[in-house]
Design a protein around this motif. Structure first.
Motif, PDB file in Angstrom:
ATOM      1  N   ASP A  59      55.172   4.017  15.362  1.00  0.00           N
ATOM      2  CA  ASP A  59      55.191   2.613  14.779  1.00  0.00           C
ATOM      3  C   ASP A  59      56.811   2.257  14.817  1.00  0.00           C
ATOM      4  OD1 ASP A  59      52.600   2.334  14.233  1.00  0.00           O
ATOM      5  OD2 ASP A  59      52.781   2.955  12.303  1.00  0.00           O
ATOM      6  N   VAL A  60      57.725   3.179  14.703  1.00  0.00           N
ATOM      7  CA  VAL A  60      58.973   2.551  14.645  1.00  0.00           C
ATOM      8  C   VAL A  60      59.498   2.407  16.023  1.00  0.00           C
ATOM      9  CG1 VAL A  60      61.386   3.741  14.490  1.00  0.00           C
ATOM     10  CG2 VAL A  60      59.700   4.145  12.905  1.00  0.00           C
ATOM     11  N   LEU A  61      58.995   3.213  17.364  1.00  0.00           N
ATOM     12  CA  LEU A  61      59.416   2.820  18.718  1.00  0.00           C
ATOM     13  C   LEU A  61      58.570   1.398  18.872  1.00  0.00           C
ATOM     14  CD1 LEU A  61      58.923   6.195  20.169  1.00  0.00           C
ATOM     15  CD2 LEU A  61      60.922   4.920  19.914  1.00  0.00           C
ATOM     16  N   ILE A  62      57.674   1.028  18.400  1.00  0.00           N
ATOM     17  CA  ILE A  62      56.737   0.004  18.768  1.00  0.00           C
ATOM     18  C   ILE A  62      57.626  -1.277  17.864  1.00  0.00           C
ATOM     19  CG2 ILE A  62      54.792  -1.463  18.582  1.00  0.00           C
ATOM     20  CD1 ILE A  62      53.197   1.181  19.330  1.00  0.00           C
ATOM     21  N   ARG A  63      57.809  -1.030  16.697  1.00  0.00           N
ATOM     22  CA  ARG A  63      58.720  -2.124  16.367  1.00  0.00           C
ATOM     23  C   ARG A  63      60.006  -2.330  16.857  1.00  0.00           C
ATOM     24  NH1 ARG A  63      56.922   0.275  11.394  1.00  0.00           N
ATOM     25  NH2 ARG A  63      59.028   1.425  11.164  1.00  0.00           N
ATOM     26  N   VAL A 104      62.325   3.574  25.670  1.00  0.00           N
ATOM     27  CA  VAL A 104      62.352   2.541  24.664  1.00  0.00           C
ATOM     28  C   VAL A 104      63.959   2.455  24.215  1.00  0.00           C
ATOM     29  CG1 VAL A 104      61.849   2.168  22.320  1.00  0.00           C
ATOM     30  CG2 VAL A 104      60.188   3.089  23.836  1.00  0.00           C
ATOM     31  N   HIS A 105      64.625   3.364  24.066  1.00  0.00           N
ATOM     32  CA  HIS A 105      66.023   3.329  23.652  1.00  0.00           C
ATOM     33  C   HIS A 105      66.854   2.559  25.013  1.00  0.00           C
ATOM     34  CE1 HIS A 105      65.703   6.492  20.377  1.00  0.00           C
ATOM     35  NE2 HIS A 105      65.102   5.256  20.016  1.00  0.00           N
ATOM     36  N   TYR A 106      66.614   2.919  26.137  1.00  0.00           N
ATOM     37  CA  TYR A 106      67.340   2.341  27.186  1.00  0.00           C
ATOM     38  C   TYR A 106      66.876   0.675  27.313  1.00  0.00           C
ATOM     39  CZ  TYR A 106      69.528   2.167  31.667  1.00  0.00           C
ATOM     40  OH  TYR A 106      70.596   2.046  32.582  1.00  0.00           O
ATOM     41  N   PHE A 107      65.698   0.464  26.862  1.00  0.00           N
ATOM     42  CA  PHE A 107      65.334  -1.078  27.112  1.00  0.00           C
ATOM     43  C   PHE A 107      66.028  -1.746  25.836  1.00  0.00           C
ATOM     44  CE2 PHE A 107      62.145  -4.192  25.380  1.00  0.00           C
ATOM     45  CZ  PHE A 107      62.384  -5.089  26.572  1.00  0.00           C
ATOM     46  N   VAL A 108      65.851  -1.024  24.691  1.00  0.00           N
ATOM     47  CA  VAL A 108      66.472  -1.734  23.332  1.00  0.00           C
ATOM     48  C   VAL A 108      67.925  -1.748  23.169  1.00  0.00           C
ATOM     49  CG1 VAL A 108      66.169  -1.695  20.985  1.00  0.00           C
ATOM     50  CG2 VAL A 108      64.271  -1.240  22.343  1.00  0.00           C
ATOM     51  N   LEU A 109      68.501  -0.573  23.498  1.00  0.00           N
ATOM     52  CA  LEU A 109      70.135  -0.240  23.266  1.00  0.00           C
ATOM     53  C   LEU A 109      71.088  -0.787  24.653  1.00  0.00           C
ATOM     54  CD1 LEU A 109      69.856   2.818  21.451  1.00  0.00           C
ATOM     55  CD2 LEU A 109      69.810   0.824  20.151  1.00  0.00           C
ATOM     56  N   ARG A 110      71.204  -2.175  24.581  1.00  0.00           N
ATOM     57  CA  ARG A 110      72.016  -2.537  25.746  1.00  0.00           C
ATOM     58  C   ARG A 110      73.546  -2.435  25.206  1.00  0.00           C
ATOM     59  NH1 ARG A 110      69.381  -7.430  28.917  1.00  0.00           N
ATOM     60  NH2 ARG A 110      71.419  -7.909  29.205  1.00  0.00           N
ATOM     61  N   ARG A 111      74.096  -2.002  26.191  1.00  0.00           N
ATOM     62  CA  ARG A 111      75.521  -1.934  25.992  1.00  0.00           C
ATOM     63  C   ARG A 111      76.228  -3.255  25.884  1.00  0.00           C
ATOM     64  NH1 ARG A 111      76.499   2.804  29.864  1.00  0.00           N
ATOM     65  NH2 ARG A 111      76.168   1.230  31.430  1.00  0.00           N
ATOM     66  N   ARG A 169      63.754  -0.054  36.099  1.00  0.00           N
ATOM     67  CA  ARG A 169      63.840   1.384  36.779  1.00  0.00           C
ATOM     68  C   ARG A 169      63.538   2.385  35.920  1.00  0.00           C
ATOM     69  NH1 ARG A 169      67.935  -1.331  39.401  1.00  0.00           N
ATOM     70  NH2 ARG A 169      69.504  -0.469  38.001  1.00  0.00           N
ATOM     71  N   VAL A 170      63.985   2.392  34.917  1.00  0.00           N
ATOM     72  CA  VAL A 170      63.861   3.705  34.105  1.00  0.00           C
ATOM     73  C   VAL A 170      62.420   3.829  33.497  1.00  0.00           C
ATOM     74  CG1 VAL A 170      64.346   4.553  31.643  1.00  0.00           C
ATOM     75  CG2 VAL A 170      66.224   4.014  33.289  1.00  0.00           C
ATOM     76  N   VAL A 171      61.956   2.634  33.087  1.00  0.00           N
ATOM     77  CA  VAL A 171      60.518   2.664  32.626  1.00  0.00           C
ATOM     78  C   VAL A 171      59.680   3.013  33.691  1.00  0.00           C
ATOM     79  CG1 VAL A 171      58.769   0.870  31.760  1.00  0.00           C
ATOM     80  CG2 VAL A 171      61.002   0.976  30.616  1.00  0.00           C
TER      81      VAL A 171
END
Length: 128
Positions: A13-17, A67-74, A91-93
């Motif tokens: 649930d945390v990842l989906i949120r 998920v973290h790659y998508f969410v955490l943009r530098r 590409r990562v997904v």
């Protein structure tokens, strides 16, 4: 209480949120094809999270990385770090989806492109 019973692993649930809240933030600034790509990536990530909820730790870890790659943009700090693009997240997904045998979840635009080298571990994709 009548409701949907779910047996999800902790963290699912945390990842989906995280995906949903990031997508909501992107909706404020993106339009057209970029927003469509973000929507497709979020849909793919949600499905990957759900389909690997009972999978091995390694598979769940790959999805967590995507998920973290998508969410955490530098954030850009001058010339030192560039902001990751949605194309890089795509590409990562897509690589994770291929490695998990879920080619049905590849972003539509990527289906027409030739396949990249999928033999690389996902950790190598993060270094790009």
């Amino acid at each position: 209480m009548a409701g949907e019973q779910r047996n999800l692993e902790p963290g699912t649930d945390v990842l989906i949120r995280k995906v949903d809240s990031h997508l909501a933030a992107l909706r404020g600034g993106l339009h057209g094809p970029e927003l469509e790509l973000a929507e497709r990536l979020a849909r793919c990530l949600r499905e990957l999270v759900l389909c690997t909820a009972q999978a091995s730790a390694a598979d769940r870890g790959q999805v967590r990385v995507a998920v973290h790659y998508f969410v955490l943009r530098r954030e850009s700090r001058g010339r030192l770090l560039s902001v990751r693009s949605l194309a890089a997240a795509e590409r990562v997904v897509d690589r994770v989806a291929r490695q998990l045998g879920r080619v049905d979840l590849l972003a539509e635009l990527a289906r027409d492109r030739p396949a990249r080298d999928d033999a690389q571990p996902i950790s190598n994709a993060l270094l790009r």
